[in-house]
Design an enzyme around this catalytic site. Structure first.
Site, PDB file in Angstrom:
ATOM      1  N   GLY A 191     -27.062  35.390  -0.732  1.00 18.96           N
ATOM      2  CA  GLY A 191     -27.752  34.625  -1.757  1.00 18.96           C
ATOM      3  C   GLY A 191     -28.598  35.442  -2.712  1.00 18.96           C
ATOM      4  CE1 TYR A 192     -32.300  38.016  -0.177  1.00 15.96           C
ATOM      5  CE2 TYR A 192     -31.694  40.311   0.123  1.00 15.96           C
ATOM      6  CZ  TYR A 192     -32.419  39.209   0.508  1.00 15.96           C
ATOM      7  OH  TYR A 192     -33.264  39.288   1.586  1.00 15.96           O
ATOM      8  CB  SER A 193     -29.206  38.555  -7.774  1.00 15.57           C
ATOM      9  OG  SER A 193     -30.570  38.882  -7.864  1.00 15.57           O
TER      10      SER A 193
END
Length: 323
Positions: free
Chosen positions: A60-62
């Site tokens: 889910g990071y960026s």
């Protein structure tokens, strides 16, 4: 750089881990301060030059671009078997259900451009999925060769214990690491979660070891884009500034005593507490250089006690409450 074995996994990791939330396309609207591909690659290259082999990202990071940037840079600069890649699953449709885990690992592998990840971490506890379903699905990834080891992140001690028991009773793979919220300004996991981990030889790889920079400087808020816009960090720490700032002053006092930086004192405390590898989120190479200097600092038992003495209990930040 110093190295340690990641719990019972047999995987050797550097005792600093690079947190890759700093890498990614700002257009994803997760954070305004993330680094573009070229800036990310330069920071990853510097970490490798320092001997760091451990990198932590998440699906889910960026919007997945953190994984993409990390995979691209590592492929360019280092053989795959010389680095340890950790990524996470939870902040996605279905959270930790079997279909979600099977879908998300394939997405992460594609974005990272690798056949396997070394450490697959559940990002939070899933109240909506039976823990047996989650643990069996994670075990299947090891059998398939997509994952070498599994880890967990911020949760309550009883939840982690129950998941480990479910794995043991069914002959499935157990967690080898715990990525929890832990630093001199937030020590609530010392009550239960950390003792459970130490009893089971589960490696501690805490996030936010510098309390989003508040343990690395005398100014509570810095004049940076991240400090001004990181709403998560603001919600974690600013409510307790009055009670916590005395700890910051003691970190600075010891930094002056030993002629080192506040960052190095704060990280040396982690090493003194038995942490395997604190996760450093950096946007500049100089921050990694600074962190690496922590290994030259050895705190005495008296130093540790002095740093810890002003601490007061905090509300839980990290583990999700039941809805």
């Amino acid at each position: 750089m110093k190295y340690a074995t990641l719990g019972n996994s047999g995987i050797e990791v550097s005792r600093l881990c690079v947190g890759c939330m700093s890498f990614g396309d700002p257009a994803s609207k997760m954070h305004a301060w993330t680094l573009n591909p070229e800036e990310s690659e330069a920071l990853i290259k510097r970490a490798l030059d320092l001997g760091i082999n451990f990198f932590d990202t998440a699906n889910g990071y960026s919007a997945g671009t953190s994984e993409e940037y990390l995979g691209r840079a590592l492929k360019k600069h280092v053989p795959r078997d010389k680095v340890v890649i950790g990524t996470k699953v939870y902040n996605n449709e279905g959270h930790l259900s079997k279909p979600a885990i099977l879908r998300e690992i394939d997405g992460s592998l594609k974005r990272l451009d690798t056949d396997y990840v070394d450490l697959y971490i559940i990002h939070r506890f899933d109240y909506d999925t039976p823990i047996e379903e989650t643990m069996e699905a994670l075990h299947s990834l090891l059998k398939a060769g997509k994952v070498r080891a599994i880890g967990a992140s911020a949760m309550y001690g009883y939840q982690f214990h129950n998941m480990q028991v479910a794995a043991e009773q069914n002959g499935w793979t157990r967690f080898v690491s715990m990525q929890n919220h832990y630093n001199l300004l937030y020590r609530e996991d010392e009550r239960e979660l950390i003792p459970i981990c130490k009893e089971q030889n589960v490696a501690l790889t805490p996030y936010s070891p510098l309390a989003a920079g508040r343990l690395s400087r005398l100014e509570w808020k810095a004049d940076t884009l991240r400090s001004q816009t990181d709403k998560i960090a603001i919600s974690k720490y600013d409510d307790t500034q009055e009670s916590d700032y005395g700890i910051v002053l003691r970190v600075n006092e010891l930094a002056q005593k030993y002629d080192v930086t506040m960052t190095q004192i704060a990280l040396a405390w982690h090493l003194a507490k038995g942490v395997t590898a604190p996760i450093i989120g950096a946007t500049k190479a100089k921050y990694l250089d600074d962190a690496a200097g922590a290994f030259d600092v050895t705190l005495t038992a008296e130093d540790v006690a002095y740093l810890e003495e002003p601490y007061v209990p905090h509300k839980i930040v990290g583990a999700l409450p039941h809805a």
